[in-house]
Motif scaffolding. Structure first.
Motif, PDB file in Angstrom:
ATOM      1  N   LEU A 211      40.804  51.329  44.160  1.00 45.06           N
ATOM      2  CA  LEU A 211      41.022  49.894  44.174  1.00 45.06           C
ATOM      3  C   LEU A 211      40.983  49.416  45.620  1.00 45.06           C
ATOM      4  CD1 LEU A 211      41.707  47.397  42.467  1.00 45.06           C
ATOM      5  CD2 LEU A 211      44.116  47.898  42.906  1.00 45.06           C
ATOM      6  N   LEU A 212      40.086  48.479  45.926  1.00 45.64           N
ATOM      7  CA  LEU A 212      39.969  47.939  47.281  1.00 45.64           C
ATOM      8  C   LEU A 212      40.758  46.649  47.441  1.00 45.64           C
ATOM      9  CD1 LEU A 212      36.142  48.483  47.852  1.00 45.64           C
ATOM     10  CD2 LEU A 212      38.023  49.977  48.528  1.00 45.64           C
ATOM     11  N   LYS A 213      40.755  45.818  46.392  1.00 39.95           N
ATOM     12  CA  LYS A 213      41.447  44.533  46.441  1.00 39.95           C
ATOM     13  C   LYS A 213      41.827  44.156  45.011  1.00 39.95           C
ATOM     14  CE  LYS A 213      39.639  40.150  47.362  1.00 39.95           C
ATOM     15  NZ  LYS A 213      38.696  39.313  48.081  1.00 39.95           N
ATOM     16  N   PRO A 214      43.137  43.918  44.723  1.00 41.69           N
ATOM     17  CA  PRO A 214      43.548  43.635  43.349  1.00 41.69           C
ATOM     18  C   PRO A 214      43.144  42.258  42.842  1.00 41.69           C
ATOM     19  CG  PRO A 214      45.435  43.504  44.807  1.00 41.69           C
ATOM     20  CD  PRO A 214      44.267  43.981  45.645  1.00 41.69           C
TER      21      PRO A 214
ATOM     22  N   LYS B 258      46.464  35.834  37.639  1.00 36.91           N
ATOM     23  CA  LYS B 258      46.863  36.759  36.581  1.00 36.91           C
ATOM     24  C   LYS B 258      45.944  37.980  36.599  1.00 36.91           C
ATOM     25  CE  LYS B 258      47.716  37.161  31.673  1.00 36.91           C
ATOM     26  NZ  LYS B 258      47.744  36.492  30.383  1.00 36.91           N
ATOM     27  N   ARG B 259      46.530  39.150  36.559  1.00 38.89           N
ATOM     28  CA  ARG B 259      45.753  40.395  36.564  1.00 38.89           C
ATOM     29  C   ARG B 259      45.709  40.986  35.165  1.00 38.89           C
ATOM     30  NH1 ARG B 259      48.558  42.584  41.962  1.00 38.89           N
ATOM     31  NH2 ARG B 259      47.630  41.050  43.357  1.00 38.89           N
ATOM     32  N   MET B 260      44.517  41.418  34.789  1.00 33.07           N
ATOM     33  CA  MET B 260      44.317  42.008  33.467  1.00 33.07           C
ATOM     34  C   MET B 260      43.462  43.254  33.612  1.00 33.07           C
ATOM     35  SD  MET B 260      43.637  38.649  31.134  1.00 33.07           S
ATOM     36  CE  MET B 260      43.840  39.621  29.650  1.00 33.07           C
ATOM     37  N   PRO B 261      43.647  44.232  32.733  1.00 28.68           N
ATOM     38  CA  PRO B 261      42.790  45.425  32.791  1.00 28.68           C
ATOM     39  C   PRO B 261      41.359  45.065  32.369  1.00 28.68           C
ATOM     40  CG  PRO B 261      44.361  45.576  30.959  1.00 28.68           C
ATOM     41  CD  PRO B 261      44.667  44.317  31.697  1.00 28.68           C
ATOM     42  N   LEU B 262      40.388  45.665  33.032  1.00 29.74           N
ATOM     43  CA  LEU B 262      38.991  45.473  32.654  1.00 29.74           C
ATOM     44  C   LEU B 262      38.627  46.493  31.589  1.00 29.74           C
ATOM     45  CD1 LEU B 262      37.194  45.038  36.100  1.00 29.74           C
ATOM     46  CD2 LEU B 262      37.869  43.268  34.483  1.00 29.74           C
ATOM     47  N   LYS B 263      37.896  46.042  30.577  1.00 27.13           N
ATOM     48  CA  LYS B 263      37.437  46.944  29.521  1.00 27.13           C
ATOM     49  C   LYS B 263      36.031  46.533  29.116  1.00 27.13           C
ATOM     50  CE  LYS B 263      41.987  47.758  27.482  1.00 27.13           C
ATOM     51  NZ  LYS B 263      42.304  49.036  27.950  1.00 27.13           N
TER      52      LYS B 263
ATOM     53  N   ALA C 273      41.604  51.659  36.673  1.00 31.38           N
ATOM     54  CA  ALA C 273      42.679  51.674  35.683  1.00 31.38           C
ATOM     55  C   ALA C 273      43.652  50.514  35.932  1.00 31.38           C
ATOM     56  CB  ALA C 273      43.426  53.006  35.733  1.00 31.38           C
ATOM     57  N   GLU C 274      43.748  50.072  37.210  1.00 29.08           N
ATOM     58  CA  GLU C 274      44.672  49.004  37.562  1.00 29.08           C
ATOM     59  C   GLU C 274      44.150  47.652  37.089  1.00 29.08           C
ATOM     60  OE1 GLU C 274      43.141  51.022  39.688  1.00 29.08           O
ATOM     61  OE2 GLU C 274      44.604  52.089  40.893  1.00 29.08           O
ATOM     62  N   PRO C 275      45.057  46.763  36.629  1.00 29.61           N
ATOM     63  CA  PRO C 275      44.631  45.411  36.258  1.00 29.61           C
ATOM     64  C   PRO C 275      44.099  44.661  37.483  1.00 29.61           C
ATOM     65  CG  PRO C 275      46.825  45.891  35.419  1.00 29.61           C
ATOM     66  CD  PRO C 275      46.467  47.008  36.360  1.00 29.61           C
ATOM     67  N   LEU C 276      43.100  43.800  37.273  1.00 29.63           N
ATOM     68  CA  LEU C 276      42.500  43.036  38.364  1.00 29.63           C
ATOM     69  C   LEU C 276      42.596  41.545  38.096  1.00 29.63           C
ATOM     70  CD1 LEU C 276      39.147  44.939  39.047  1.00 29.63           C
ATOM     71  CD2 LEU C 276      41.261  45.076  40.324  1.00 29.63           C
ATOM     72  N   GLY C 277      42.639  40.783  39.202  1.00 30.55           N
ATOM     73  CA  GLY C 277      42.580  39.330  39.138  1.00 30.55           C
ATOM     74  C   GLY C 277      41.226  38.870  39.650  1.00 30.55           C
ATOM     75  N   VAL C 278      41.074  37.566  39.761  1.00 26.79           N
ATOM     76  CA  VAL C 278      39.827  36.981  40.252  1.00 26.79           C
ATOM     77  C   VAL C 278      39.544  37.502  41.665  1.00 26.79           C
ATOM     78  CG1 VAL C 278      38.678  34.830  40.893  1.00 26.79           C
ATOM     79  CG2 VAL C 278      40.090  34.923  38.833  1.00 26.79           C
TER      80      VAL C 278
ATOM     81  N   GLY D  75      38.854  40.586  42.455  1.00 26.26           N
ATOM     82  CA  GLY D  75      39.225  41.989  42.621  1.00 26.26           C
ATOM     83  C   GLY D  75      38.004  42.846  42.926  1.00 26.26           C
ATOM     84  N   LYS D  76      38.211  43.891  43.728  1.00 27.67           N
ATOM     85  CA  LYS D  76      37.111  44.787  44.095  1.00 27.67           C
ATOM     86  C   LYS D  76      37.561  46.231  43.983  1.00 27.67           C
ATOM     87  CE  LYS D  76      34.740  41.689  47.235  1.00 27.67           C
ATOM     88  NZ  LYS D  76      34.102  41.529  48.529  1.00 27.67           N
ATOM     89  N   TRP D  77      36.621  47.081  43.609  1.00 27.02           N
ATOM     90  CA  TRP D  77      36.886  48.516  43.553  1.00 27.02           C
ATOM     91  C   TRP D  77      35.639  49.257  43.960  1.00 27.02           C
ATOM     92  CZ3 TRP D  77      35.791  45.546  39.368  1.00 27.02           C
ATOM     93  CH2 TRP D  77      34.791  45.977  38.515  1.00 27.02           C
ATOM     94  N   GLN D  78      35.807  50.521  44.262  1.00 21.08           N
ATOM     95  CA  GLN D  78      34.688  51.363  44.656  1.00 21.08           C
ATOM     96  C   GLN D  78      34.702  52.608  43.785  1.00 21.08           C
ATOM     97  OE1 GLN D  78      35.026  53.040  48.602  1.00 21.08           O
ATOM     98  NE2 GLN D  78      32.823  53.192  48.804  1.00 21.08           N
ATOM     99  N   ALA D  79      33.555  52.898  43.183  1.00 24.15           N
ATOM    100  CA  ALA D  79      33.412  54.113  42.374  1.00 24.15           C
ATOM    101  C   ALA D  79      32.454  55.035  43.126  1.00 24.15           C
ATOM    102  CB  ALA D  79      32.877  53.790  41.000  1.00 24.15           C
ATOM    103  N   THR D  80      32.863  56.274  43.347  1.00 20.97           N
ATOM    104  CA  THR D  80      32.077  57.235  44.106  1.00 20.97           C
ATOM    105  C   THR D  80      31.895  58.494  43.290  1.00 20.97           C
ATOM    106  OG1 THR D  80      33.124  56.384  46.116  1.00 20.97           O
ATOM    107  CG2 THR D  80      31.933  58.460  46.310  1.00 20.97           C
TER     108      THR D  80
END
Length: 168
Positions: A8-11, A15-20, A155-160, A162-167
């Motif tokens: 997770l780079l930025k939450p 409101k944060r919700m899990p992405l599915k 796995a963490e909920p994200l808000g508007v 939000g950024k993540w990195q998958a490697t």
């Protein structure tokens, strides 16, 4: 099989919700898959940077339609059908673009079938191409490498925003 790690780079904000990944059976939409590749070769045991060579490949772009064949609580089966290909210049690539684009056209008609979990992870995929060209096998190998593993959702909920990195 390689594993993907998700950071997770930025939450995000609000409101944060899990992405599915949630599909509706029979739904389809246009997709564009862009793949960037580089090949690094080094002499075994050497720490001299001059003994390392990095070859860059132009960005491979496959466009077409993605369709949800099935939808279930644990994921969906999908089919991607490629109807257009392209290549984008990559700085320092030594690959001739005209020839590369020509080779990519051999993948028009490619179908990619697989299953995607609710977390975005793709399981085994199957590819089918009726008419193979000069370098179709190499392009299919690149596609297979990219799908295994496919970047997963955090796995963490994200808000508007939000950024993540998958490697992998």
């Amino acid at each position: 099989s390689r594993k993907a790690t998700v950071k997770l780079l930025k939450p995000g904000t609000g409101k944060r919700m899990p992405l599915k990944v949630a599909a509706k059976q029979g739904a389809s939409q246009p997709v564009e898959l862009a793949f960037d590749f580089s090949v690094t070769q080094s002499l075994a045991g050497s720490t001299d940077p001059n003994d390392t060579q990095v070859d860059l490949v132009p960005t491979v772009v496959l466009s077409g339609k993605a369709e949800a064949k099935t939808a279930a609580a644990d994921g969906s089966e999908f089919r991607i059908t490629v109807d257009k290909t392209d290549a984008l210049e990559t700085k320092d690539s030594k690959v001739p673009m005209d020839k590369f684009r020509e080779v990519l056209t051999s993948t028009v008609g490619l179908t990619i079938d697989g299953k995607v979990g609710v977390n975005g992870a793709v399981g085994e995929i199957a590819m089918h191409l009726d008419k193979q060209g000069e370098a179709s096998a190499q392009v299919l190998d690149l596609v297979r490498l990219t799908f295994s593993p496919w970047p997963t959702l955090p796995a963490e909920p994200l808000g508007v925003g939000g950024k993540w990195q998958a490697t992998s």
